[in-house]
Design an enzyme around this catalytic site. Structure first.
Site, short mmCIF file in Angstrom:
data_model
loop_
_atom_site.label_atom_id
_atom_site.label_comp_id
_atom_site.label_asym_id
_atom_site.label_seq_id
_atom_site.Cartn_x
_atom_site.Cartn_y
_atom_site.Cartn_z
CB VAL A 54 24.18 55.87 38.73
CG1 VAL A 54 24.31 54.72 37.75
CG2 VAL A 54 25.51 56.57 38.91
CE LYS A 57 22.49 61.37 34.27
NZ LYS A 57 23.60 61.08 33.36
CB THR A 81 27.26 65.14 32.29
OG1 THR A 81 26.16 65.78 32.93
CG2 THR A 81 27.69 65.96 31.13
CE LYS A 122 14.25 55.50 39.19
NZ LYS A 122 15.25 54.63 39.76
CE LYS A 130 63.92 84.32 65.85
NZ LYS A 130 64.53 83.68 67.03
CB SER A 157 58.71 80.92 61.60
OG SER A 157 59.99 81.41 61.35
#
Lengths: 270, 607
Positions: free
Chosen positions: B14, B18, B87, B142, B436, B504
């Protein structure tokens, strides 16, 4: 396809003819007739539509006109809202159109610089400049839900000079009002206002003959003429290369309120 | 002879000035009209002419004093016409940067001479480069505020070299500038006589950017079929290459070869047409061609696949999710597709690729995509038109992302859908000693006996090989689960039923694995902790109670049970056979469902 009879519309019409050749463009032309247009515009419109065998829808805000809407009574802001924006939304709704192709260009006016090629409108026809769909490459997103619509601006990246150069290259017919000749005008400071449709006169004011032409076309009261001797497209192009003023400088409606075009567009103006 | 068109995108923060630079380019080249200048004068805060207001269009921005979207500006000189996509610079607007850069050939990268190369400068240059820009003008603005010193300018140029190394194939031109006064913008500066290069405008007027689309093989996506009496023409824009009457071309996807019979136009028939002309072609044979099809060179056809690796710029508040359907618009066709894997997210602070499971607004990442229909494309590096696409959300219709095809991959999707239907992952989760391993072996045997291709992935076994060296910290446990998930997914892709048994304990990582696998059946092997502790098959509860195993699930580390498992087995109440049968039934039901799901290339997916 929105057809305003102006030079940009004439270019759009030619592009459509070429795109669908040898078939005709598969959509009708829609003209929003405020009843305050130059008579030359209406004659040109009817002639072109007949010559090309295209379906033309001329729509006016009948109710507002019956209530006496005019730029002289309402001021240009309210008049535009009623006779242009109101009529356009009404016509799109009546026709059930979910897309409208227009000739607006981004170089015309500041708020148009951020307009998309495919510009999304909500179910009230409103434009929200903060939530526009990003447009990358030349991939356009035309997907909408029922009731919503898309305004498409194929000439987005054209400049005024591009338009004239194309008209010259393609030999496209345009309304003779663009060419200079002596016309009766009301001279108000730097502005030249057409007396057609009887605008209120200043005390003692009378039209005087001025050699001039129109740089853009709209309603008679809101379209100022410019002093010019350009009688051909080539003349106009060389005039444009030197000119220091923008094409809409004489348009009353752009300046009536700071940021005014953006406001109109939010409401649904094209 | 029409002037050549050059499209620019600008980048800069900004405060780098630009908008002033663009205002100056427009003003000095006569691109601003008197009445516009007057209007700017009216709108400026303190009466001083602020050139930035020329480009900052909308009222909301004026109030904030910043640019918020992409604004397009137009000017021309005797040598070229220019379109500038302006942009904004702030980092949350990556999406606008990408949009502006997508159509540009040159990028203007702006920086403040006092600040030098900032992370933001690097970001902008990198995004422009990703979008395919190879010409950069680095404007060091600048200069008046650093006393017009050459050593400051040279220092910045050297500082930028590290960036240049990352941007393969890019060319950089450095100019010292004072945008507000116009030094080196249009006219050479009298205050920096040590600089002899062309001004910004002069460089832009002369930099060679001719796109070589004409030298590339012929590609034309069909936009519209024009029908009139005895006439059928296929209309579209030639995106690359050229075509002449009599040429043989190939139609995709039908792969029929036909010859061009005529190239009719409003001004009369053409013998030849080339990119970027919009034309219609009549073919010498009646073939089925419709919108979305691609006409292409026969000897050098586009690549065709449903699986792609792509670079994605995400543009929506709703993050990109794997396995969620999106509409992809590629040239003139819209197809359904989904991201099957997110490989990485770009960290813009150091330009490194980081692992990621989703991409948020303004994130840039690499993904693998699968589409329901084939795309006919080239890598983006080779062709910006045939290698680019957008993501459209099927619910909101918004454009939510942009994609650039990096690599066309072996067509895994079509192979999986035609030859080998997806397998199933059966994921047994539950406390230690809940049953399991026993259950998984019982299921394995039953499925094997019924003729399925099946594999066992046992958590304890995996820890001895694939996950050797991992601890039982939460982080390492999750890592272990991800590795098992990875193998299960590979097996599923080849039609194998993978039976995983692993404690898990954490829900989040189980769900993460679920998200990656098409057919995922979560089986909650449920037995009360008391029962498990009683069973204590491996003697682990005893050791945990004795304080020998810290962080033991169910004792001093949480077990998060599944919220809605596909199958639940109460091993304290059911027999092993009963539990196993429930799982086998669920697997077979899922298999038949997903094989019914398979549809050949359906015209319904083409919109």
């Amino acid at each position: 396809m929105l057809y305003s009879i102006g030079k940009d519309s004439s270019v759009m019409l030619r592009l459509a003819q070429k795109a669908f050749f040898p078939a005709k463009p598969p959509f009708p032309l829609l003209h929003i007739d405020t009843s305050y247009k130059f008579h030359e515009m209406i004659e040109f419109r009817d002639r072109i539509a007949a010559e090309l065998g295209l379906q033309l829808i001329a729509h006016s805000a009948v109710k507002s006109l019956a209530e006496g809407a005019s730029p002289f009574r309402l001021g240009t802001q309210k008049c535009c809202a009623a006779l242009k924006t109101g009529a356009l939304l009404e016509a799109l709704k009546q026709g059930g159109f979910d897309a409208a192709i227009g000739g607006a260009r981004r170089d015309e006016e500041k708020s148009r610089a951020k307009e998309r090629v495919y510009s999304f409108r909500d179910n009230l026809g409103q434009w929200d400049p903060k939530s526009q769909r990003p447009e990358l490459w030349n991939i356009y997103n035309g997907r909408i839900n029922k009731g919503e619509s898309i305004r498409v601006f194929p000439l987005s990246n054209w400049t005024e000079l591009d338009v004239w150069e194309y008209i010259e290259a393609e030999n496209i017919p345009i309304v003779p009002l663009y060419f200079a000749r002596e016309r009766p005008m009301l001279v108000r400071g730097d502005s030249l206002i057409s007396p057609e449709h009887n605008p209120p006169m200043m005390p003692g004011e009378k039209p005087v003959n001025v050699v001039c032409r129109m740089r853009s076309l709209g309603c008679t009261y809101c379209t100022g003429a410019v002093r010019s001797t350009a009688t051909t497209v080539a003349d106009i192009i060389s005039e444009l290369r030197l000119i220091k003023k923008s094409e809409r400088e004489n348009r009353v409606i752009d300046h009536d309120q700071e940021g005014s075009m953006e406001q109109k567009k939010r409401e649904g103006y094209f | 002879m029409p002037l050549e068109l050059l499209r620019l995108s600008t980048a800069g923060s900004v405060d780098d000035g630009k908008s002033s630079l663009i205002g100056r380019l427009l003003y000095d080249s006569g691109g601003i009209y008197d009445d516009q200048l007057q209007a700017i004068g009216r709108a400026s805060r303190n009466g001083a002419l602020e050139l930035a207001f020329v480009t900052d269009g909308l009222r909301a921005e004026r109030e904030q004093g910043i640019t918020i979207d992409v604004a397009y500006r137009y000017f021309s000189t005797k040598r070229r016409k220019f379109i500038i996509a302006d942009t904004p610079g702030h980092e949350q607007y990556t999406r606008n940067m990408a949009t502006g850069a997508s159509t540009a050939q040159v990028s203007l990268v702006l920086m403040d001479a006092r600040k030098g190369v900032l992370p933001q400068t690097i970001r902008h240059a990198f995004i422009a480069w990703l979008l395919g820009i190879r010409n950069f003008v680095v404007v060091v603005n600048k200069m008046d505020l650093v006393g017009f010193r050459e050593d400051v300018f040279e220092g910045i140029r050297r500082q930028f070299e590290s960036v240049q190394d990352r941007l393969d194939g890019a060319h950089f031109y450095f100019v010292p500038v004072v945008a507000t006064d116009g030094d080196n913008v249009v006219q050479p500066s009298k205050r920096m006589d040590w600089f002899n290069g062309p001004s910004v405008l002069e460089y832009l007027e002369t930099v060679p950017v001719a796109e070589s689309a004409n030298g590339r093989p012929f590609r034309m996506p069909v936009q519209h079929v024009i029908r009139a009496e005895d006439y059928r023409g296929y209309a579209g824009q030639i995106v690359s290459g050229s075509v002449a009457v009599g040429d043989e071309i190939e139609v995709f996807p039908s792969r029929r070869k036909v010859r061009v019979a005529r190239i009719p136009s409003f001004q009369g028939d053409l013998m030849e047409a080339f990119a970027p002309m919009s034309v219609s072609l009549c073919l010498d044979d009646h073939v089925d061609v419709s919108r979305g099809d691609v006409l292409a060179d026969t000897t050098n056809p586009p690549q065709s696949s449903r699986t792609f690796r792509a670079r994605v710029v995400w543009m929506s508040e709703m993050p990109l999710a794997a396995n969620r359907p999106y509409l992809l618009k590629h040239m003139s066709q819209i197809v359904c597709g989904e991201v099957t894997k997110i490989h990485s997210r770009l960290d813009l602070t150091n330009l490194s690729e980081q692992p990621a499971i989703s991409l948020g607004l303004n994130d840039i990442g690499i993904v693998t995509l699968q589409t329901h229909r084939s795309l006919f494309c080239d890598p983006y590096q080779v062709d910006r038109k045939t290698g680019s696409f957008i993501f459209v959300d099927p619910i909101t219709n918004l454009t939510v992302g942009a994609g650039m095809i990096e690599e066309v991959q072996e067509d895994r999707a079509s192979r999986a859908r035609t030859a080998i239907p997806d397998g199933v992952t059966v994921w047994l989760t539950g406390l230690s000693s809940a049953g399991k391993s026993t259950l998984s072996r019982a299921v394995y045997e039953r499925l094997w006996a019924r003729g399925h291709r099946v594999e066992l992935l046992d958590g304890d076994e995996v820890r001895q090989h694939l996950s050797r060296g991992l601890s039982f910290s939460k982080e390492d446990r999750n890592e272990n689960i991800k590795r098992i998930g990875f193998v299960a997914e590979m097996l599923a892709r080849h039609g194998v039923i993978a039976i995983v048994s692993a404690i898990s304990p954490y829900r989040e990582v189980r769900d993460e694995v679920r998200a990656r696998i098409t057919n995922f059946l979560e089986v909650y092997v449920n037995a009360p902790i008391g029962t498990c502790e009683e069973r204590d098959v491996k003697g682990l509860y005893r050791r945990a109670r004795a304080g020998e195993i810290p962080g033991f699930t169910g004792i001093d580390d949480p077990y998060e049970p599944p919220l809605s498992p596909e199958v639940e087995c109460r091993t304290d109440r059911e027999t092993i056979a009963e539990s196993a049968q429930k799982i086998v039934d669920a697997v077979e039901a899922r298999l038949s469902e997903s094989r019914e799901d398979y549809l050949p290339d359906s015209p319904m997916t083409r919109l």
